[in-house]
Write a protein that holds these residues in place. Sequence first.
Motif, PDB file in Angstrom:
ATOM      1  N   ALA A 323      59.646 -69.511  68.018  1.00 49.60           N
ATOM      2  CA  ALA A 323      59.461 -70.900  68.471  1.00 49.60           C
ATOM      3  C   ALA A 323      57.997 -71.224  68.723  1.00 49.60           C
ATOM      4  CB  ALA A 323      60.270 -71.113  69.757  1.00 49.60           C
ATOM      5  N   LEU A 324      57.133 -70.220  68.651  1.00 45.46           N
ATOM      6  CA  LEU A 324      55.715 -70.463  68.930  1.00 45.46           C
ATOM      7  C   LEU A 324      55.109 -71.359  67.865  1.00 45.46           C
ATOM      8  CD1 LEU A 324      54.554 -66.868  69.863  1.00 45.46           C
ATOM      9  CD2 LEU A 324      54.633 -68.823  71.391  1.00 45.46           C
ATOM     10  N   PRO A 325      54.054 -72.092  68.228  1.00 45.88           N
ATOM     11  CA  PRO A 325      53.378 -72.863  67.193  1.00 45.88           C
ATOM     12  C   PRO A 325      52.754 -71.927  66.154  1.00 45.88           C
ATOM     13  CG  PRO A 325      52.273 -73.104  69.314  1.00 45.88           C
ATOM     14  CD  PRO A 325      53.513 -72.326  69.555  1.00 45.88           C
ATOM     15  N   GLU A 326      52.506 -72.477  64.975  1.00 50.34           N
ATOM     16  CA  GLU A 326      52.059 -71.689  63.823  1.00 50.34           C
ATOM     17  C   GLU A 326      50.865 -70.803  64.176  1.00 50.34           C
ATOM     18  OE1 GLU A 326      53.364 -70.405  60.659  1.00 50.34           O
ATOM     19  OE2 GLU A 326      54.441 -72.032  61.643  1.00 50.34           O
ATOM     20  N   LYS A 327      49.903 -71.390  64.885  1.00 45.78           N
ATOM     21  CA  LYS A 327      48.677 -70.647  65.167  1.00 45.78           C
ATOM     22  C   LYS A 327      48.943 -69.488  66.119  1.00 45.78           C
ATOM     23  CE  LYS A 327      44.027 -71.215  66.503  1.00 45.78           C
ATOM     24  NZ  LYS A 327      43.945 -69.824  66.109  1.00 45.78           N
ATOM     25  N   ALA A 328      49.797 -69.745  67.084  1.00 51.60           N
ATOM     26  CA  ALA A 328      50.109 -68.701  68.049  1.00 51.60           C
ATOM     27  C   ALA A 328      50.840 -67.555  67.355  1.00 51.60           C
ATOM     28  CB  ALA A 328      50.964 -69.283  69.171  1.00 51.60           C
ATOM     29  N   LYS A 329      51.649 -67.914  66.335  1.00 55.85           N
ATOM     30  CA  LYS A 329      52.365 -66.874  65.594  1.00 55.85           C
ATOM     31  C   LYS A 329      51.367 -65.974  64.872  1.00 55.85           C
ATOM     32  CE  LYS A 329      56.474 -69.417  64.311  1.00 55.85           C
ATOM     33  NZ  LYS A 329      57.173 -69.912  63.151  1.00 55.85           N
ATOM     34  N   LEU A 330      50.372 -66.609  64.256  1.00 56.29           N
ATOM     35  CA  LEU A 330      49.349 -65.824  63.551  1.00 56.29           C
ATOM     36  C   LEU A 330      48.648 -64.883  64.531  1.00 56.29           C
ATOM     37  CD1 LEU A 330      47.301 -68.025  61.094  1.00 56.29           C
ATOM     38  CD2 LEU A 330      48.741 -66.077  60.578  1.00 56.29           C
ATOM     39  N   ASP A 331      48.416 -65.401  65.723  1.00 58.15           N
ATOM     40  CA  ASP A 331      47.674 -64.607  66.707  1.00 58.15           C
ATOM     41  C   ASP A 331      48.475 -63.411  67.200  1.00 58.15           C
ATOM     42  OD1 ASP A 331      45.485 -66.134  66.438  1.00 58.15           O
ATOM     43  OD2 ASP A 331      45.724 -67.290  68.279  1.00 58.15           O
ATOM     44  N   LEU A 332      49.752 -63.367  66.843  1.00 59.75           N
ATOM     45  CA  LEU A 332      50.552 -62.219  67.256  1.00 59.75           C
ATOM     46  C   LEU A 332      50.025 -60.925  66.660  1.00 59.75           C
ATOM     47  CD1 LEU A 332      54.164 -63.659  66.974  1.00 59.75           C
ATOM     48  CD2 LEU A 332      52.895 -63.158  69.034  1.00 59.75           C
ATOM     49  N   VAL A 333      49.274 -61.033  65.552  1.00 60.06           N
ATOM     50  CA  VAL A 333      48.745 -59.794  64.968  1.00 60.06           C
ATOM     51  C   VAL A 333      47.752 -59.140  65.912  1.00 60.06           C
ATOM     52  CG1 VAL A 333      49.024 -60.608  62.605  1.00 60.06           C
ATOM     53  CG2 VAL A 333      46.849 -60.884  63.736  1.00 60.06           C
ATOM     54  N   PHE A 334      47.300 -59.853  66.934  1.00 59.06           N
ATOM     55  CA  PHE A 334      46.378 -59.247  67.889  1.00 59.06           C
ATOM     56  C   PHE A 334      47.116 -58.478  68.987  1.00 59.06           C
ATOM     57  CE2 PHE A 334      43.738 -62.902  66.420  1.00 59.06           C
ATOM     58  CZ  PHE A 334      42.794 -62.135  65.773  1.00 59.06           C
ATOM     59  N   GLU A 335      48.454 -58.490  68.924  1.00 55.61           N
ATOM     60  CA  GLU A 335      49.205 -57.730  69.922  1.00 55.61           C
ATOM     61  C   GLU A 335      48.895 -56.249  69.752  1.00 55.61           C
ATOM     62  OE1 GLU A 335      51.845 -58.842  72.118  1.00 55.61           O
ATOM     63  OE2 GLU A 335      50.992 -60.832  71.817  1.00 55.61           O
ATOM     64  N   PRO A 336      48.784 -55.519  70.870  1.00 57.35           N
ATOM     65  CA  PRO A 336      48.452 -54.097  70.741  1.00 57.35           C
ATOM     66  C   PRO A 336      49.532 -53.338  69.979  1.00 57.35           C
ATOM     67  CG  PRO A 336      48.392 -54.834  73.033  1.00 57.35           C
ATOM     68  CD  PRO A 336      48.912 -55.967  72.243  1.00 57.35           C
ATOM     69  N   GLY A 337      49.093 -52.394  69.168  1.00 53.74           N
ATOM     70  CA  GLY A 337      50.009 -51.459  68.524  1.00 53.74           C
ATOM     71  C   GLY A 337      50.894 -52.063  67.473  1.00 53.74           C
ATOM     72  N   LEU A 338      50.386 -53.066  66.784  1.00 57.57           N
ATOM     73  CA  LEU A 338      51.234 -53.724  65.797  1.00 57.57           C
ATOM     74  C   LEU A 338      50.769 -53.400  64.388  1.00 57.57           C
ATOM     75  CD1 LEU A 338      53.335 -56.203  65.386  1.00 57.57           C
ATOM     76  CD2 LEU A 338      51.246 -57.335  64.681  1.00 57.57           C
ATOM     77  N   THR A 339      51.693 -53.270  63.474  1.00 58.43           N
ATOM     78  CA  THR A 339      51.346 -53.161  62.068  1.00 58.43           C
ATOM     79  C   THR A 339      52.412 -53.842  61.249  1.00 58.43           C
ATOM     80  OG1 THR A 339      50.885 -51.722  60.231  1.00 58.43           O
ATOM     81  CG2 THR A 339      52.461 -50.931  61.833  1.00 58.43           C
ATOM     82  N   THR A 340      52.018 -54.404  60.141  1.00 59.17           N
ATOM     83  CA  THR A 340      53.015 -54.983  59.255  1.00 59.17           C
ATOM     84  C   THR A 340      53.191 -54.100  58.031  1.00 59.17           C
ATOM     85  OG1 THR A 340      51.342 -56.262  58.127  1.00 59.17           O
ATOM     86  CG2 THR A 340      52.504 -57.336  59.918  1.00 59.17           C
ATOM     87  N   LYS A 341      52.472 -53.012  58.034  1.00 58.13           N
ATOM     88  CA  LYS A 341      52.514 -52.127  56.875  1.00 58.13           C
ATOM     89  C   LYS A 341      53.649 -51.143  57.106  1.00 58.13           C
ATOM     90  CE  LYS A 341      49.888 -50.687  53.327  1.00 58.13           C
ATOM     91  NZ  LYS A 341      50.269 -51.016  52.044  1.00 58.13           N
ATOM     92  N   ASP A 342      54.397 -50.849  56.055  1.00 56.00           N
ATOM     93  CA  ASP A 342      55.544 -49.975  56.238  1.00 56.00           C
ATOM     94  C   ASP A 342      55.115 -48.523  56.367  1.00 56.00           C
ATOM     95  OD1 ASP A 342      57.473 -51.986  56.187  1.00 56.00           O
ATOM     96  OD2 ASP A 342      57.140 -52.185  54.049  1.00 56.00           O
ATOM     97  N   GLU A 343      54.187 -48.111  55.502  1.00 59.53           N
ATOM     98  CA  GLU A 343      53.771 -46.719  55.613  1.00 59.53           C
ATOM     99  C   GLU A 343      52.352 -46.674  56.177  1.00 59.53           C
ATOM    100  OE1 GLU A 343      52.713 -47.984  51.450  1.00 59.53           O
ATOM    101  OE2 GLU A 343      54.231 -48.375  52.945  1.00 59.53           O
ATOM    102  N   VAL A 344      52.106 -45.585  56.843  1.00 58.82           N
ATOM    103  CA  VAL A 344      50.798 -45.410  57.462  1.00 58.82           C
ATOM    104  C   VAL A 344      49.838 -44.889  56.413  1.00 58.82           C
ATOM    105  CG1 VAL A 344      49.574 -43.995  59.108  1.00 58.82           C
ATOM    106  CG2 VAL A 344      51.743 -45.053  59.739  1.00 58.82           C
ATOM    107  N   THR A 345      48.656 -45.455  56.336  1.00 55.70           N
ATOM    108  CA  THR A 345      47.695 -44.963  55.369  1.00 55.70           C
ATOM    109  C   THR A 345      46.486 -44.411  56.096  1.00 55.70           C
ATOM    110  OG1 THR A 345      46.457 -47.002  55.257  1.00 55.70           O
ATOM    111  CG2 THR A 345      48.339 -46.810  53.795  1.00 55.70           C
ATOM    112  N   GLY A 346      45.709 -43.660  55.334  1.00 50.88           N
ATOM    113  CA  GLY A 346      44.505 -43.085  55.921  1.00 50.88           C
ATOM    114  C   GLY A 346      43.423 -44.123  56.122  1.00 50.88           C
ATOM    115  N   VAL A 347      43.610 -45.307  55.545  1.00 48.67           N
ATOM    116  CA  VAL A 347      42.534 -46.283  55.571  1.00 48.67           C
ATOM    117  C   VAL A 347      42.514 -47.053  56.867  1.00 48.67           C
ATOM    118  CG1 VAL A 347      41.570 -48.294  54.478  1.00 48.67           C
ATOM    119  CG2 VAL A 347      42.534 -46.478  53.087  1.00 48.67           C
ATOM    120  N   SER A 348      43.508 -47.852  57.094  1.00 50.55           N
ATOM    121  CA  SER A 348      43.450 -48.631  58.316  1.00 50.55           C
ATOM    122  C   SER A 348      44.521 -48.202  59.294  1.00 50.55           C
ATOM    123  CB  SER A 348      43.569 -50.115  58.023  1.00 50.55           C
ATOM    124  OG  SER A 348      44.564 -50.356  57.093  1.00 50.55           O
ATOM    125  N   GLY A 349      45.224 -47.156  58.960  1.00 50.82           N
ATOM    126  CA  GLY A 349      46.160 -46.622  59.927  1.00 50.82           C
ATOM    127  C   GLY A 349      47.269 -47.591  60.202  1.00 50.82           C
TER     128      GLY A 349
END
Lengths: 767, 141
Positions: A323-349
Motif C-alpha cells: 500500500a506504500l506510495p511508489e517511491k516508498a516502495k522503491l526505498d524498501l531496497v534500503f532495508e537492512p539485509g535485503l536482496t532480490t537476487k536468488d543466488e548469492v554471488t561473489g560480486v555484490s553478495g
Amino acid sequence: MDDLLQEFIAETRETMEALTGEIVAWEADPSDRARLDAIFRFVHTVKGSCGFLDLPRLARLSHAAEDVLSAVRGGERAPDAALVNAVLAIVDRIGEIVEAIDQGTALDDSGEELLIAALDGKAEAEPAQPSAVSMAPRAPTRSVRLSVDLLDRMMSGMSDMVLARNELARRLREADDPAVEASLERLSLTVAEMRDTVTRTRMQKIDALFSALPRMVRDTAAGLGKSVALSIEGADVELDREMIEMMRDPLGHIIRNSIDHGIEAPADRRKAGKSENGSLTVSARQSGNQIIIEIADDGRGIDVDKVIARLAATGRNASELRALPEKAKLDLVFEPGLTTKDEVTGVSGRGVGMDVVRANVEQIGGRIDLSSQRGQGLTTTIRVPLTLSIISAIIVGAGGQGFALPRQSIEEIVGIRDDGSIRIDRLGATAIATVRERRLPLVDLGALLGLAAPDRGDPRMLVIVGVPGGAYALAVDDVLDNEELVIKPAAPAVMAPGVYAGQTLPDSGRPMLLLDGAGIANAAGLVFTREVAAEPANEDEAEPVMPALMFLDLDGVRRAVPLAVVDRVEPADPHDIHFTAGELRLSVDGRIVPLAAQGTLDGREGVSILRLTDGASDIGYAIAEALDIADLPCAMTPAREPGPVAGVVAWRGEQIEMLDAHWLFAEHVRVASDGVARPICLLAGREAGWMATFLRPALERAGYRVATALKPGETAALTLAMDDDAVTDNAPVLRLSREPREGADTIFRYDRAGLAQALARHAAGAR
Amino acid sequence: MADLFLIAEIAGRPVAIASDQVESVVDIGEVVPVPRADARVRGLAALRSRVVTVIDTRAVLGLNGGDMQSRAVITAIEGHHYAVLVDALEDVTPCALQPLAGGIVLDPAWRPIGCGIVELGGEPVLAIDLRAMIPGLAVAA
C-alpha cells in the motif's frame, strides 16, 4: 594500483582500530544489532575492495564472514559464542594479512580453511594468537593521513597570506621602487603557486574517484559473463577530498549492484529487445550548493514486487508494504539485509549493501534517490552538499554590488542588440527576453534582490542561466570578472532567502555571495516544465502550424485566436453591451451572449465582436479590429498564469499572444443560452411555486431547464419535491425539507451548498 | 561562583555577555549587504581570511539602524562565525549570574535575549545570550 592498495591498507587499519571497541561490545552482547551492523559493514567493505584489488585470500575470508553475519542479521542463525569467536578470529586474521601486505612479507595461510569452517560450526576456532608479524614495526608508508582540521587551518592561513600580499602590493606601488617591486613579484608568484598546492591538498577532481571505475566495471562484468559499456561524464568536477573518500565505497557498491542485479545476461537482453552490451553511465555535476552524482544503467530496474516478497519472507506485513506510495516502495531496497537476487554471488553478495550505502551517504550529509523503470533501467542519484569547493565563477554587478555566479550554470552572456535579435519585450507587465528567436523569462537581478528600482529602463546585459527544465535570462548591470573562487557554506540566516549557494572571499578582501541559479528562478516565481525546455525545433524541419485570426485587441495588443473556434466576426453597437449580473453581456438577435473583453469599451464608437463557438454554445469576444489570417507556429510559450491568454508565439519576429479558447469558454459558459437542449428539472408538489421563484437560478446554473409541467414527449431528468409530496413521475427525485434534519436523505431547502452538490451529482448522472 | 563577563553597550544600555560565548572582539571593516536576508543580518564582513555574518543588534531590538557601529563581538555558533555589533566595549569582569526573578519582566524587545542579571559595582546589568540574537538557527535546545 599502488595508490589504491595504500589507501585500502590505511583505511582498513583505521576501521580496524575503530572496530576494536565494537567487537568487544558485540562479544559481550551478541544480540546488539548496531554492533553487528558495524562489523557487517566492515567485512562487506573489505570484500568489495578485495575483489577489485585482487586479494583473493582476504576476499575469501571476508566473504565467508559476511555470509554468516548476513544469516545472523536475517535471523537464520543465532549469534552464539562459537559463531562470535569464529567471526572475531576472521576479523583478526584480516588485520594480520593487511599488515603483511603493507610490509610485503608473506603470511602463512594455513588455518584459514579452519577459520572458515569454524563459521559453520564445524570446527572450533582457536582464539586468534597475536602473530609475530603484527608486532613488527610498520614499514613507512608514502602516503599520510591528515586531519581535516589541519588542512582547513592551512587553507585559511594561505588565504591570509594572499590578502597580506595584496595589501603589501598596494602600499609598495605607492612607494614606486622598481627593485622592491621585482622582489614582490617573485613573492607573488611563489604565493600563487603555493596557494594552488595547498588548495589541491583539500580539493580533488572527482576523476580520482572515477578513474578506478573502468577496471572495476570490466572485471565485475567479466566475472558475471556480462558485457557493459561504461561512460563517464563530468570527471573534472572538483570535490572536497574528504567527500571523495567517503563516496568511494557507496559508488563501488552501487556500480557492482547495477552490473550484478540490474543489467541482464546477454541472452536475456536479446530477448528483451535490448543490445547485448549493457550500458552504465556515471556522471557528476555541480548544481547550486550540491554535487550530484548519477549512476544510470539500462538494466531491468528494481522489481518492487520481488522486494516486497522478500521483506514479507522476513516477517513484514506484505499488504502494508504494497500500500506504500511508489517511491516508498522503491526505498524498501534500503532495508537492512535485503536482496532480490536468488543466488548469492561473489560480486555484490546478498546484502546488496544498500543499507550500508545509504548510511555512508547520509553520514556526509548527502541524500540518495532512486528512479527505476521496470525493464528500462535504474538511475541512482547521490547528492552531497558542497561543503567547500573551488568553482569557476563569473562575477556580475547588480545595484552596485558584485555577485558570483557559477560558470557551469551559465549558458551564455549577451548584450541587448539594436537589430532586434536580442531584445526585451513586455507581455502585460511581464518582461521577457528574446534571444535569437528563443523566448526566455526575464529576471532582473537588481530588482529581485531589492537593490534597484524595478522600472529603471531595460537592462543592457543578459546572462542566460540554465536550470533543470529550461533557462532564463538574468538581467545584470555589468559582467565584471571571471575568477576561481573558494566557496564556503554561509550561515543559515544568509542561506534562508534561498537565492545563495554560499559565500566566498575573493582576492579583493571583500566578501561576496555566490548566487544559486535555480534558487533565483524559484524566488522569481518561474516555473519550468520539460515541454517548455524544448529547444527551438531544427530550423530545417517544417514546424507544425495552426491557422489563426490575428486582431488588434481593445487594449491595443496584437493577439490571435485559433481560426477553428471563430464562427464569424461582426460589428456591434457598444450600447448593446452591458455589464449585468456579474459579467459583460451582448444583446444580439433577441438573445444574450456572454462577452469577454480585455480592455475597456468606454469611448468607442463601434467594436467588432468575435463570435466564438465550440459547437454547442457561443460567446463573444470584443476586439478593436480584425487584422489578418495567418499560419502561426504551434510552438507556444505558456503564460505564467492561466487567463484569457494561453501563451505567446513568435511570428515574423513579433510576439503574438494567443487566446486560450478553453479558458474563455470555461469562464463564460456556465449556463448556455436558451434553446440548447438541456435536461429538464420538474418542479412538483405544493411548493412548486416557491421553487420556481427561489431555486430557478440555482437549477439553471447547474445546467437544468426548469419546468412546472411536462409537455407531451418530454421527460424530466430530475424531479424536485418536498419531503411529504407524493410524486408519480419516474425520474430521480430530489427531496427538500422545511427543517434541517441530521442524516436524512432530504436536503434542507436553504442549504445552498448541499443543494448545489446534490444537483451537480444528479446533473453528472443525467449526462 | 563567578564567571567572566564581557561588559558592552548595546542601544545605549550596558549588557553583560558570558565570555565563553565570545571568541574575540574586533573592529570590523566594510560590510557587504545580503539582499533579501533577515533584517537582523547587516551583511557579510571579512575578518582576515574568514567571512563573518554581521548581526545588527539595533535591528534585533526592533530599533532603526543607528549610526555605523564597527565594534563587534565575534561568536561561533554551529560552525559559523557571527559578528554581533555593539556600541562600545568596556571591560571583562568576573561576576555571578543571577536569574531574572522577583517579578522583573523585560520589555518585549529585550525579553528574547536577556538571560539574567549580573551585579557590577552595585549596579544591576542585564546579561544577554548572543545565540538568541542570531536568526535562522534551529530552536535552542
